[in-house]
Design a protein around this motif. Structure first.
Motif, PDB file in Angstrom:
ATOM      1  N   VAL A 109       0.839  -1.204   0.000  1.00  0.00           N
ATOM      2  CA  VAL A 109       0.000   0.000   0.000  1.00  0.00           C
ATOM      3  C   VAL A 109       0.874   1.254   0.000  1.00  0.00           C
ATOM      4  O   VAL A 109       0.589   2.227  -0.714  1.00  0.00           O
ATOM      5  CB  VAL A 109      -0.944  -0.008   1.222  1.00  0.00           C
ATOM      6  N   VAL A 110       1.952   1.238   0.781  1.00  0.00           N
ATOM      7  CA  VAL A 110       2.860   2.386   0.834  1.00  0.00           C
ATOM      8  C   VAL A 110       3.488   2.633  -0.535  1.00  0.00           C
ATOM      9  O   VAL A 110       3.588   3.782  -0.989  1.00  0.00           O
ATOM     10  CB  VAL A 110       3.970   2.154   1.892  1.00  0.00           C
ATOM     11  N   VAL A 111       3.901   1.571  -1.228  1.00  0.00           N
ATOM     12  CA  VAL A 111       4.482   1.711  -2.568  1.00  0.00           C
ATOM     13  C   VAL A 111       3.452   2.267  -3.544  1.00  0.00           C
ATOM     14  O   VAL A 111       3.761   3.139  -4.368  1.00  0.00           O
ATOM     15  CB  VAL A 111       5.033   0.357  -3.062  1.00  0.00           C
ATOM     16  N   LEU A 112       2.215   1.796  -3.452  1.00  0.00           N
ATOM     17  CA  LEU A 112       1.151   2.313  -4.325  1.00  0.00           C
ATOM     18  C   LEU A 112       0.899   3.797  -4.076  1.00  0.00           C
ATOM     19  O   LEU A 112       0.750   4.582  -5.022  1.00  0.00           O
ATOM     20  CB  LEU A 112      -0.138   1.521  -4.094  1.00  0.00           C
ATOM     21  N   VAL A 113       0.857   4.198  -2.817  1.00  0.00           N
ATOM     22  CA  VAL A 113       0.644   5.609  -2.476  1.00  0.00           C
ATOM     23  C   VAL A 113       1.805   6.461  -2.981  1.00  0.00           C
ATOM     24  O   VAL A 113       1.609   7.574  -3.509  1.00  0.00           O
ATOM     25  CB  VAL A 113       0.465   5.782  -0.956  1.00  0.00           C
TER      26      VAL A 113
END
Length: 249
Positions: A109-113
């Motif tokens: 999720v952090v990479v997507l954000v």
């Protein structure tokens, strides 16, 4: 660590350094995401290696330029970072020991954000944001920095909407990220958690970062910044989806 894995890791660092020249924060998130997707190095080891790269990069960039830091905003952000980093380190240790799936889902999720942040072109405000917003951005960035060594997106967005000169923004951000890296390594060292492999990878990566950055300056790409940002967004988004899928599986 095998020779093949080491070469693969250094290639990832080179690509991340190239993207960093455009985005200002892609090095850490790209290296961490790619290392996890390709299963070259443990997440914790990669995060600490990124800290070492960041510390050296910060020291070189700020040498002779400390007077350009916006000390007032730096201190405001630091008020959130100080509790955020140890909380992030604690969360990493707790989550990694209890659920590898949850840790990878969170990282995905952090990479997507982070990838989505590349598509945002914030406009500067007419006046400086309230102090509480810097503390909040520092807190969120500190937690992400403590967990994954990628504090960038919330803090970068917060500073790029301020009515400041870009050089002042860049150097203040470098000072903040260097502080987060120093805090994280200090906490890990106090707990005996600094992996010798992480130190080895971090030191080996420093000349790769330096050479790649120099080549970028000497031979800039013929593509537009928008094209590079879109490519980085697609790359990070695909990487984030892969990490989420791996964690879910």
């Amino acid at each position: 660590m095998s020779t093949t894995a080491l070469i693969g890791f250094l290639c990832i660092v080179a690509i991340g350094s190239y993207l960093q020249a455009f985005t200002g924060f892609a090095l850490g998130i790209f290296v961490l995401g790619a290392a996890v997707v390709l299963q070259l190095v443990r997440l914790e080891t990669t995060a600490t290696a990124i800290n070492i790269m960041t510390l050296v990069n910060t020291a070189l960039a700020l040498r002779g330029n400390l007077h350009l830091l916006n000390r007032k905003l730096f201190i405001r952000t630091l008020l959130g970072i100080i509790p955020g980093v140890p909380l992030g380190v604690w969360l990493l240790e707790t989550v990694s020991s209890r659920s590898a799936m949850l840790l990878q889902l969170t990282l995905g999720v952090v990479v997507l954000v982070a990838g989505a942040t590349l598509c945002v072109r914030p406009r500067a405000r007419a006046v400086t944001s309230p102090s509480t917003s810097f503390v909040l951005a520092g807190g969120v960035g500190g937690v992400l920095g403590g967990m994954f060594s990628v504090p960038g997106p919330p803090i970068i967005y917060q500073f790029y909407i301020q009515p400041l000169a870009l050089e002042q923004v860049r150097l203040t951000l470098l000072g903040i990220f260097g502080t987060i890296s120093l805090m994280r390594i200090t906490i890990l060292a106090a707990n005996g958690g600094v992996d010798s492999n992480a130190v080895y990878l971090g030191l080996l990566s420093i000349p790769v970062v330096a050479v790649t950055t120099a080549l970028f300056i000497r031979f800039p790409p013929q593509l537009s910044e928008l094209t590079i940002r879109r490519a980085a967004f697609l790359l990070l988004s695909a990487m984030g989806i892969c990490i989420v899928a791996m964690g879910w599986r």
